[in-house]
Motif scaffolding. Structure first.
Motif, PDB file in Angstrom:
ATOM      1  N   TRP A  20      17.809   1.639 -15.187  1.00  0.00           N
ATOM      2  CA  TRP A  20      18.039   2.286 -13.891  1.00  0.00           C
ATOM      3  C   TRP A  20      17.302   1.522 -12.806  1.00  0.00           C
ATOM      4  N   ARG A  21      17.937   1.381 -11.637  1.00  0.00           N
ATOM      5  CA  ARG A  21      17.302   0.805 -10.447  1.00  0.00           C
ATOM      6  C   ARG A  21      17.352   1.850  -9.347  1.00  0.00           C
ATOM      7  N   SER A  22      16.213   2.118  -8.739  1.00  0.00           N
ATOM      8  CA  SER A  22      16.154   3.122  -7.674  1.00  0.00           C
ATOM      9  C   SER A  22      16.612   2.517  -6.350  1.00  0.00           C
ATOM     10  N   PRO A  23      16.883   3.380  -5.376  1.00  0.00           N
ATOM     11  CA  PRO A  23      17.044   2.866  -4.007  1.00  0.00           C
ATOM     12  C   PRO A  23      15.682   2.405  -3.483  1.00  0.00           C
ATOM     13  N   SER A  24      15.671   1.800  -2.332  1.00  0.00           N
ATOM     14  CA  SER A  24      14.416   1.363  -1.718  1.00  0.00           C
ATOM     15  C   SER A  24      13.510   2.556  -1.433  1.00  0.00           C
ATOM     16  N   LEU A  25      12.221   2.357  -1.699  1.00  0.00           N
ATOM     17  CA  LEU A  25      11.197   3.389  -1.492  1.00  0.00           C
ATOM     18  C   LEU A  25      11.673   4.778  -1.921  1.00  0.00           C
ATOM     19  N   PRO A  26      11.868   4.988  -3.206  1.00  0.00           N
ATOM     20  CA  PRO A  26      12.328   6.291  -3.678  1.00  0.00           C
ATOM     21  C   PRO A  26      11.268   7.369  -3.470  1.00  0.00           C
ATOM     22  N   GLU A  27      11.720   8.597  -3.467  1.00  0.00           N
ATOM     23  CA  GLU A  27      10.806   9.738  -3.382  1.00  0.00           C
ATOM     24  C   GLU A  27      10.042   9.851  -4.706  1.00  0.00           C
ATOM     25  N   PRO A  28       8.760  10.185  -4.663  1.00  0.00           N
ATOM     26  CA  PRO A  28       7.993  10.335  -5.899  1.00  0.00           C
ATOM     27  C   PRO A  28       8.635  11.309  -6.894  1.00  0.00           C
ATOM     28  N   GLY A  29       9.163  12.417  -6.398  1.00  0.00           N
ATOM     29  CA  GLY A  29       9.807  13.392  -7.279  1.00  0.00           C
ATOM     30  C   GLY A  29      11.008  12.807  -8.008  1.00  0.00           C
ATOM     31  N   ASP A  30      11.732  11.898  -7.348  1.00  0.00           N
ATOM     32  CA  ASP A  30      12.878  11.252  -7.994  1.00  0.00           C
ATOM     33  C   ASP A  30      12.413  10.334  -9.121  1.00  0.00           C
ATOM     34  N   VAL A  31      11.312   9.629  -8.899  1.00  0.00           N
ATOM     35  CA  VAL A  31      10.763   8.748  -9.941  1.00  0.00           C
ATOM     36  C   VAL A  31      10.323   9.581 -11.143  1.00  0.00           C
ATOM     37  N   VAL A  32       9.652  10.695 -10.884  1.00  0.00           N
ATOM     38  CA  VAL A  32       9.225  11.587 -11.964  1.00  0.00           C
ATOM     39  C   VAL A  32      10.438  12.094 -12.735  1.00  0.00           C
ATOM     40  N   SER A  33      11.495  12.476 -12.020  1.00  0.00           N
ATOM     41  CA  SER A  33      12.702  13.001 -12.674  1.00  0.00           C
ATOM     42  C   SER A  33      13.348  11.968 -13.586  1.00  0.00           C
ATOM     43  N   VAL A  34      13.459  10.724 -13.114  1.00  0.00           N
ATOM     44  CA  VAL A  34      14.065   9.681 -13.943  1.00  0.00           C
ATOM     45  C   VAL A  34      13.193   9.423 -15.167  1.00  0.00           C
ATOM     46  N   LEU A  35      11.878   9.343 -14.982  1.00  0.00           N
ATOM     47  CA  LEU A  35      10.980   9.146 -16.130  1.00  0.00           C
ATOM     48  C   LEU A  35      11.087  10.296 -17.130  1.00  0.00           C
ATOM     49  N   ASP A  36      11.164  11.527 -16.625  1.00  0.00           N
ATOM     50  CA  ASP A  36      11.326  12.677 -17.516  1.00  0.00           C
ATOM     51  C   ASP A  36      12.608  12.551 -18.324  1.00  0.00           C
ATOM     52  N   PRO A  56       0.815  -1.218   0.000  1.00  0.00           N
ATOM     53  CA  PRO A  56       0.000   0.000   0.000  1.00  0.00           C
ATOM     54  C   PRO A  56       0.852   1.274   0.000  1.00  0.00           C
ATOM     55  N   LEU A  57       2.015   1.229   0.675  1.00  0.00           N
ATOM     56  CA  LEU A  57       2.915   2.385   0.640  1.00  0.00           C
ATOM     57  C   LEU A  57       3.474   2.596  -0.761  1.00  0.00           C
ATOM     58  N   GLN A  58       3.820   1.492  -1.426  1.00  0.00           N
ATOM     59  CA  GLN A  58       4.313   1.593  -2.792  1.00  0.00           C
ATOM     60  C   GLN A  58       3.217   2.130  -3.720  1.00  0.00           C
ATOM     61  N   GLY A  59       1.993   1.676  -3.501  1.00  0.00           N
ATOM     62  CA  GLY A  59       0.875   2.178  -4.291  1.00  0.00           C
ATOM     63  C   GLY A  59       0.673   3.669  -4.083  1.00  0.00           C
ATOM     64  N   ALA A  60       0.789   4.110  -2.830  1.00  0.00           N
ATOM     65  CA  ALA A  60       0.649   5.541  -2.535  1.00  0.00           C
ATOM     66  C   ALA A  60       1.775   6.337  -3.189  1.00  0.00           C
ATOM     67  N   MET A  61       2.974   5.764  -3.216  1.00  0.00           N
ATOM     68  CA  MET A  61       4.095   6.440  -3.863  1.00  0.00           C
ATOM     69  C   MET A  61       3.831   6.581  -5.361  1.00  0.00           C
ATOM     70  N   PHE A  62       3.346   5.509  -6.016  1.00  0.00           N
ATOM     71  CA  PHE A  62       3.031   5.596  -7.442  1.00  0.00           C
ATOM     72  C   PHE A  62       1.877   6.574  -7.686  1.00  0.00           C
ATOM     73  N   ALA A  63       0.930   6.657  -6.757  1.00  0.00           N
ATOM     74  CA  ALA A  63      -0.157   7.630  -6.903  1.00  0.00           C
ATOM     75  C   ALA A  63       0.408   9.049  -6.895  1.00  0.00           C
ATOM     76  N   ALA A  64       1.390   9.301  -6.026  1.00  0.00           N
ATOM     77  CA  ALA A  64       2.037  10.618  -5.995  1.00  0.00           C
ATOM     78  C   ALA A  64       2.838  10.858  -7.274  1.00  0.00           C
ATOM     79  N   VAL A  65       3.489   9.815  -7.793  1.00  0.00           N
ATOM     80  CA  VAL A  65       4.216   9.934  -9.058  1.00  0.00           C
ATOM     81  C   VAL A  65       3.231  10.266 -10.177  1.00  0.00           C
ATOM     82  N   GLN A  66       2.097   9.583 -10.173  1.00  0.00           N
ATOM     83  CA  GLN A  66       1.061   9.834 -11.185  1.00  0.00           C
ATOM     84  C   GLN A  66       0.640  11.304 -11.173  1.00  0.00           C
ATOM     85  N   GLU A  67       0.459  11.867  -9.978  1.00  0.00           N
ATOM     86  CA  GLU A  67       0.106  13.290  -9.858  1.00  0.00           C
ATOM     87  C   GLU A  67       1.220  14.167 -10.396  1.00  0.00           C
ATOM     88  N   GLY A  68       2.483  13.802 -10.077  1.00  0.00           N
ATOM     89  CA  GLY A  68       3.622  14.575 -10.564  1.00  0.00           C
ATOM     90  C   GLY A  68       3.724  14.542 -12.075  1.00  0.00           C
TER      91      GLY A  68
END
Length: 193
Positions: free
Chosen positions: A172-188, A77-89
């Motif tokens: 690319w492999r992220s660290p454990s539980l990355p920040e949503p903003g970091d995921v958005v940055s890598v995708l960008d 559920p925490l991972q899902g919430a993180m992806f939800a924040a990434v989706q918003e970003g």
């Protein structure tokens, strides 16, 4: 008074050890993947029950992949919430069509297309966030994602995010539980290269 102080010191020590352990583990197997690794050619089921090849699903868009399972009540559920924040970003910075989120089940025996569909609905997944379930055992797939042999300790649930370029290559492999903003940055970055 000394008991309270002792309990307080013990809790700080446990917290510091947990953070140090997490940070140490987070630096193992993270960062750029060199050489790039082709997405494993495995069959997956989407939320409609359609069989698809994973590389075909990943091709054409920069994709962030998380591993999870729908029956998980601890970290997923925490991972899902993180992806939800990434989706918003992603929605706020535009260009969503060139980026995708993918939740990949690690429980092909317990998860179904219907349970994945329900999990995604609970996480408020939009059109750029899909979920799939491997048709066969997920150990080899997890091994490729983690960059470790299949006999390595894959019993623990990974909280890393794995990034694929538009050519369906793990890059690319992220660290454990990355920040949503970091995921958005890598995708960008991947969407613009």
């Amino acid at each position: 008074m000394s008991w309270t102080r002792r309990a307080w010191l013990r809790s700080i020590s446990v917290s510091a050890l947990a953070v140090a352990s997490r940070d140490l583990a987070a630096h193992l197997g993270t960062g750029p993947v060199d050489p790039l690794v082709a997405a494993p050619d495995v069959w997956v089921l989407d939320v409609n029950g359609q069989r698809r090849r994973l590389p075909e699903l990943l091709r054409g868009k920069a994709t962030a992949v998380q591993t999870m399972f729908t029956g998980c009540s601890s970290i997923c559920p925490l991972q899902g919430a993180m992806f939800a924040a990434v989706q918003e970003g992603l929605a706020s910075n535009g260009g969503r069509r060139t980026k995708r989120l993918l939740s990949l089940s690690i429980d092909p025996l317990g998860d179904t297309p219907k349970s994945m569909q329900q999990w995604l609905r609970q996480m408020n997944a939009g059109p750029s966030w899909a979920g799939v379930i491997p048709v066969d055992d997920a150990r080899d797939l997890r091994s490729v994602l983690a960059g470790r042999p299949p006999d390595a300790n894959l019993d623990r649930h990974s909280t890393q995010v794995y990034f694929f370029n538009a050519a369906a290559q793990l890059c690319w492999r992220s660290p454990s539980l990355p920040e949503p903003g970091d995921v958005v940055s890598v995708l960008d970055h991947l969407a613009n290269t």
